[in-house]
Enzyme design. Sequence first.
Site, PDB file in Angstrom:
ATOM      1  N   ASP A 173       0.553  -1.369   0.333  1.00  0.00           N
ATOM      2  CA  ASP A 173       0.035   0.263   0.280  1.00  0.00           C
ATOM      3  C   ASP A 173       1.197   1.510  -0.018  1.00  0.00           C
ATOM      4  O   ASP A 173       0.158   2.432   0.031  1.00  0.00           O
ATOM      5  CB  ASP A 173      -1.060   0.497   1.627  1.00  0.00           C
ATOM      6  CG  ASP A 173      -0.141  -0.575   2.663  1.00  0.00           C
ATOM      7  OD1 ASP A 173       1.456  -0.630   2.291  1.00  0.00           O
ATOM      8  OD2 ASP A 173      -1.185  -0.145   3.546  1.00  0.00           O
ATOM      9  N   ASP A 251       6.935  -4.976  14.779  1.00  0.00           N
ATOM     10  CA  ASP A 251       7.446  -4.103  14.597  1.00  0.00           C
ATOM     11  C   ASP A 251       7.426  -3.198  16.338  1.00  0.00           C
ATOM     12  O   ASP A 251       8.566  -2.782  16.531  1.00  0.00           O
ATOM     13  CB  ASP A 251       6.887  -2.848  13.696  1.00  0.00           C
ATOM     14  CG  ASP A 251       4.967  -2.975  14.538  1.00  0.00           C
ATOM     15  OD1 ASP A 251       4.890  -3.819  14.885  1.00  0.00           O
ATOM     16  OD2 ASP A 251       5.001  -1.971  13.766  1.00  0.00           O
TER      17      ASP A 251
END
Length: 467
Positions: A173, A251
């Site tokens: 994206d 993350d």
Amino acid sequence: MAKWRRLLSLYRVRTTTLFAIFCLVALVYYQTGHEAKKQSNLRQYSKEIQPPDFYGVANQFQIQETEIKDDFVAAVLVICAVRDRAIKNHLEQLLKYRPSANKFPIVISQDGHAVMATEVIKQFTNESNFVYTQNHQASGKNNYNKIATHYKWALDKMFFERGYSHVIITEEDLDIAPDFFLYFAATKRLLKEDETIWCISAWNDNGGAHLIDKQRSGMLWRTDFFPGLGWMLSKELWQELSNGFPEIFWDDWLRRPDIRKGRVCIRPEVSRTAHNMEVAGKGSSKGLYKKYLEAITLPVEPVNFLAMDLDYLLKKNYDLRQKQFIKEAKVITRGELILGGLNPQSAYRATFGNARHYTDVAMKYSLMYDLRSGMPRTAYQGVVTFLANGTRVFFVSELTNIEEFGSQSHSQVYNPDWEHQGRYLEFARQYCVSKWKGVCDPLDPAMAEWIRKKRIKLANWGKMIVI
């Protein structure tokens, strides 16, 4: 004799007075000159590291393969799943701006079996150095589990089976800047030359157009906070991380101090990646960061990073430079910072001591306000820098000792309680502004009963500290 004594006394008084006036004038002159020098230094801030030339407007940007070192190779790993429009948009941009198929081979890794996405990918498989792989993901996991599992599977393939030494990870994206590849071509060497640098990221978490110096598009920074979203790592680092890689929230795992071990990422002033909100959808975060992601902007003109001397990013050089500018910035209160009206010819420094302090300023200027492992996004040594109405601001943790800038550990500049305080403030914004009018404390008996009746899953919020 008395007459001479009076004259001598008068002479001494006048001499003392003249000497005092001279000292006062000298002091004023020195302070004025010193302040002028400081302001001159601050006006020069970042100009020294501005690249010497641009390559023209974006649609004319072209990098020749010969400009990149012969032995350079960094494979691009595209992580994707089901968003066919996003995949098409991202691959078209990668192929449009890729200066060399040999130096930047592309491997696209699809998670699952979304037929429309697969059909889009197959349209590109005839491209040079373009490989399509598919992860046959086990079902029954939530999106965050799937993403972490896919990342590990794909990176193991890239480093341990395909044998690449460096990998640039992107997601479907993302839009990329025309100088995206040149950015990584120029910064790759830093991973080898400075052991305190463990990743290169193309992303600026606070990269909204109102927060960045668009005239200094080539300026790069060190950050303790792992940015992701278009980032490069080495095989040596993946060998360290692979076995312990988590099954969820990968993350945030990289932002933990025991995993980070004092290492930093390089990130740009102007982000080289941006979320394409038209094709991205809500994503795994269900649109939580939509407002911030929409504000991220790419550079107006591409930068010739290969023409820059990037040695200023090496820790031994960077810390001295940053310390100088932070010390010379004019000290103001948080209240003054929130009020705004700052002089664009100066730079300013304010401090925060808890999550509420930080959030108040972040809300004012639309910074991303979440704190992970006590760290604000883009922070380095407890300092977050951004533009406030065109003025450079250093927002500094009260734990940071400016005199020791660059030598303090994670625990010395970040308080882990700030993450739990920030979580409470987010909880309060969601429930205590308009829905609940009593004491805003999940442990307060009245609110606890209200939470129970509303069937709010308090466990999803994790540990919170009321502040």
